[in-house]
Design a protein around this motif. Structure first.
Motif, PDB file in Angstrom:
ATOM      1  N   LEU A 171      12.364  37.887  -9.850  1.00  0.00           N
ATOM      2  CA  LEU A 171      12.575  39.045 -10.891  1.00  0.00           C
ATOM      3  C   LEU A 171      12.391  38.468 -12.517  1.00  0.00           C
ATOM      4  N   LEU A 172      12.744  37.546 -12.787  1.00  0.00           N
ATOM      5  CA  LEU A 172      12.538  36.768 -14.129  1.00  0.00           C
ATOM      6  C   LEU A 172      11.027  36.659 -14.329  1.00  0.00           C
ATOM      7  N   THR A 173      10.198  36.210 -13.674  1.00  0.00           N
ATOM      8  CA  THR A 173       8.915  36.260 -13.854  1.00  0.00           C
ATOM      9  C   THR A 173       8.012  37.371 -13.582  1.00  0.00           C
ATOM     10  N   MET A 174       8.731  38.409 -13.329  1.00  0.00           N
ATOM     11  CA  MET A 174       7.954  39.614 -12.902  1.00  0.00           C
ATOM     12  C   MET A 174       6.986  39.568 -11.872  1.00  0.00           C
ATOM     13  N   SER A 175       7.414  38.815 -10.607  1.00  0.00           N
ATOM     14  CA  SER A 175       6.321  38.283  -9.681  1.00  0.00           C
ATOM     15  C   SER A 175       6.784  38.688  -8.579  1.00  0.00           C
ATOM     16  N   SER A 176       7.725  39.666  -8.343  1.00  0.00           N
ATOM     17  CA  SER A 176       8.622  39.683  -7.167  1.00  0.00           C
ATOM     18  C   SER A 176       7.618  40.581  -6.154  1.00  0.00           C
ATOM     19  N   PRO A 214       3.295  39.653  -1.620  1.00  0.00           N
ATOM     20  CA  PRO A 214       4.181  38.631  -1.548  1.00  0.00           C
ATOM     21  C   PRO A 214       4.513  37.866  -2.885  1.00  0.00           C
ATOM     22  N   PRO A 215       5.961  37.573  -2.921  1.00  0.00           N
ATOM     23  CA  PRO A 215       6.163  36.966  -4.249  1.00  0.00           C
ATOM     24  C   PRO A 215       5.302  36.071  -4.997  1.00  0.00           C
ATOM     25  N   ASP A 216       5.158  35.785  -6.139  1.00  0.00           N
ATOM     26  CA  ASP A 216       4.214  34.970  -6.760  1.00  0.00           C
ATOM     27  C   ASP A 216       2.762  35.252  -6.699  1.00  0.00           C
ATOM     28  N   ALA A 217       2.422  36.280  -6.001  1.00  0.00           N
ATOM     29  CA  ALA A 217       1.124  36.393  -5.764  1.00  0.00           C
ATOM     30  C   ALA A 217       0.504  37.129  -7.034  1.00  0.00           C
ATOM     31  N   ALA A 218       1.255  38.048  -7.719  1.00  0.00           N
ATOM     32  CA  ALA A 218       0.659  38.634  -8.857  1.00  0.00           C
ATOM     33  C   ALA A 218       1.768  39.111  -9.997  1.00  0.00           C
ATOM     34  N   TRP A 219       1.390  39.433 -11.093  1.00  0.00           N
ATOM     35  CA  TRP A 219       2.494  39.755 -12.165  1.00  0.00           C
ATOM     36  C   TRP A 219       2.418  41.297 -12.477  1.00  0.00           C
ATOM     37  N   THR A 220       3.575  41.726 -12.272  1.00  0.00           N
ATOM     38  CA  THR A 220       3.710  43.379 -12.383  1.00  0.00           C
ATOM     39  C   THR A 220       4.930  43.635 -13.395  1.00  0.00           C
ATOM     40  N   TYR A 221       4.614  44.123 -14.779  1.00  0.00           N
ATOM     41  CA  TYR A 221       5.882  44.499 -15.434  1.00  0.00           C
ATOM     42  C   TYR A 221       6.912  45.204 -14.669  1.00  0.00           C
ATOM     43  N   ASN A 222       8.145  44.928 -14.772  1.00  0.00           N
ATOM     44  CA  ASN A 222       8.823  45.479 -14.014  1.00  0.00           C
ATOM     45  C   ASN A 222      10.338  45.479 -14.575  1.00  0.00           C
ATOM     46  N   GLY A 223      10.861  46.609 -15.186  1.00  0.00           N
ATOM     47  CA  GLY A 223      12.156  46.301 -15.808  1.00  0.00           C
ATOM     48  C   GLY A 223      12.972  46.728 -15.009  1.00  0.00           C
ATOM     49  N   GLY A 224      12.944  47.304 -13.716  1.00  0.00           N
ATOM     50  CA  GLY A 224      13.717  47.399 -12.694  1.00  0.00           C
ATOM     51  C   GLY A 224      14.411  46.291 -12.250  1.00  0.00           C
TER      52      GLY A 224
END
Length: 395
Positions: A171-176, A214-224
């Protein structure tokens, strides 16, 4: 990232920028006529804990910094505040009238000074990261590698495949890998961000989202994800988010005049709702520059700061550039003359920026009102690159 005020713009942008420019021009005239004995940008004495001095005393050139106002007027930047700190000392601040969309106060022309709170928008996310670090330091949370679902047993029936693998760090790195899209028009039904304010239970909404990667596969901006982090802080501390923030972060920093706003569903807006005075926002930058310490007191551990500002993903197309992303903090670099200057930043919609330049022991904080404009934040990077960094005159 278009989190509030989408019913706005009672004034057209052209009219607003003319107002902003004329107001700033009036300030320039005031400096040249009524305040000849006061150096431009001299910090006001407001008893907020900042030591103050002249730019020259910390190796900065005042004449170059005095060109900031003219440059902002010339570019219709609609910047509201510029605050500069070097070697832990506040040496420059200027404020300008302009168009703004302050949370709950109505969009339109506004005036600003050293005591005016301003919306931080997504700078709030970087503050949430600090609060998570403090919760870990206090052993309220074992580590950032704890699974998110552990903290939401009351939503266990919602769990879809893949959620067990998502940790706080994701969640912190927006890579969930959560299926999430807020890079759309505010009124687009596919935009997830408005649901954070409209859903009676936004956490149920977030936790019910499918996992797209999968986690850590991609970065997506996510305020949720940031809103989940804010609620986790509440759950582990037994306090409201603003109550924990007051005791754990703001009081130790000497920040007393602040707000953390709520959505219309009465849920605290963890990802976007913080309002601070720019001088107090600069304290957040100084805290990071000091590796988690303020006035000799360790508020958050150096280890957490290091983890937070370590680049983990490229973040392309957000806030107008190519940056790196850590744990709710941005990293980038700029070429200033022959200097390759690396910086860390907190960034918020509209042009809210806290730039931290470790190699120069420098913090620059700006606020602005360019919501929904492609060039938001350009002015902050422009004056950092072309005026503030070149003003450094260290031997």
């Amino acid at each position: 990232m278009r989190e509030v005020g989408k019913e706005l713009r009672h004034l057209g942008f052209a009219a607003v920028f003319m107002l902003a420019a004329s107001g700033a021009s009036a300030q320039l005239q005031e400096f040249s006529t009524g305040q000849r004995n006061l150096a431009c940008g001299s910090p006001a004495a407001i008893g907020d804990g900042w030591p103050t001095a002249t730019p020259e005393s910390v190796g900065l050139e005042s004449p170059r910094l005095c060109g900031i106002a003219a440059r902002l007027v010339a570019t219709n930047a609609n910047v509201h505040a510029v605050v500069i700190v070097r070697h832990g000392t506040l040496v420059f601040e200027q404020y300008f009238p302009g168009y703004d969309e302050p949370w709950g106060l109505g969009s339109g022309p506004h005036d600003f000074d050293a005591t005016t709170k301003q919306d931080m928008r997504s700078v709030s996310k970087s503050v949430i990261s600090l609060l998570v670090g403090i919760a870990i330091d206090r052993e309220l949370i074992k580590s950032a590698d704890e699974p998110v679902v552990k903290f939401f047993p009351d939503y266990a029936t919602l769990k879809s495949p893949g959620w067990d693998n998502i940790t706080l760090r994701h969640l912190l790195t927006m890579s969930s890998g959560i299926q999430w899209d807020e890079n759309r028009a505010w009124n687009d039904p596919q935009n997830d961000e408005p649901r954070l304010s409209s859903e009676a239970d936004p956490f149920r909404y977030i936790l019910s989202k499918p996992i797209a990667a999968p986690p850590d596969a991609a970065w997506t901006y996510n305020g949720g994800g940031t809103d989940l982090l804010g609620n986790i802080i509440e759950r582990v501390s037994g306090k409201s988010l603003d109550g924990f923030a007051r005791e754990a972060l703001f009081a130790p920093l000497g920040i007393s005049d602040w707000e953390w706003m709520k959505y219309r569903n009465e849920r605290i807006a963890s990802a976007v709702g913080l309002r601070l005075r720019p001088r107090d926002a600069a304290k957040i930058g100084q805290l990071v520059l000091n590796r988690g310490a303020w006035n000799g007191r360790q508020i958050v551990s150096p280890k957490w700061i290091e983890q937070s500002v370590t680049p983990r993903f490229q973040a392309i197309g957000y806030f107008g550039g190519l940056f790196y992303y850590g744990q709710q903090w941005w990293m980038g670099r700029t070429l200033s003359g022959d200097k390759d200057v690396k910086w860390i930043a907190a960034m918020g919609l509209g042009g809210q920026r806290i730039f931290i330049v470790p190699d120069l022991d420098l913090v620059v904080m700006t606020t602005s009102g360019l919501y929904g404009r492609a060039r938001q934040g350009n002015a902050a990077l422009d004056i950092l690159t072309n005026l503030i960094v070149p003003s450094v005159r260290d031997k």
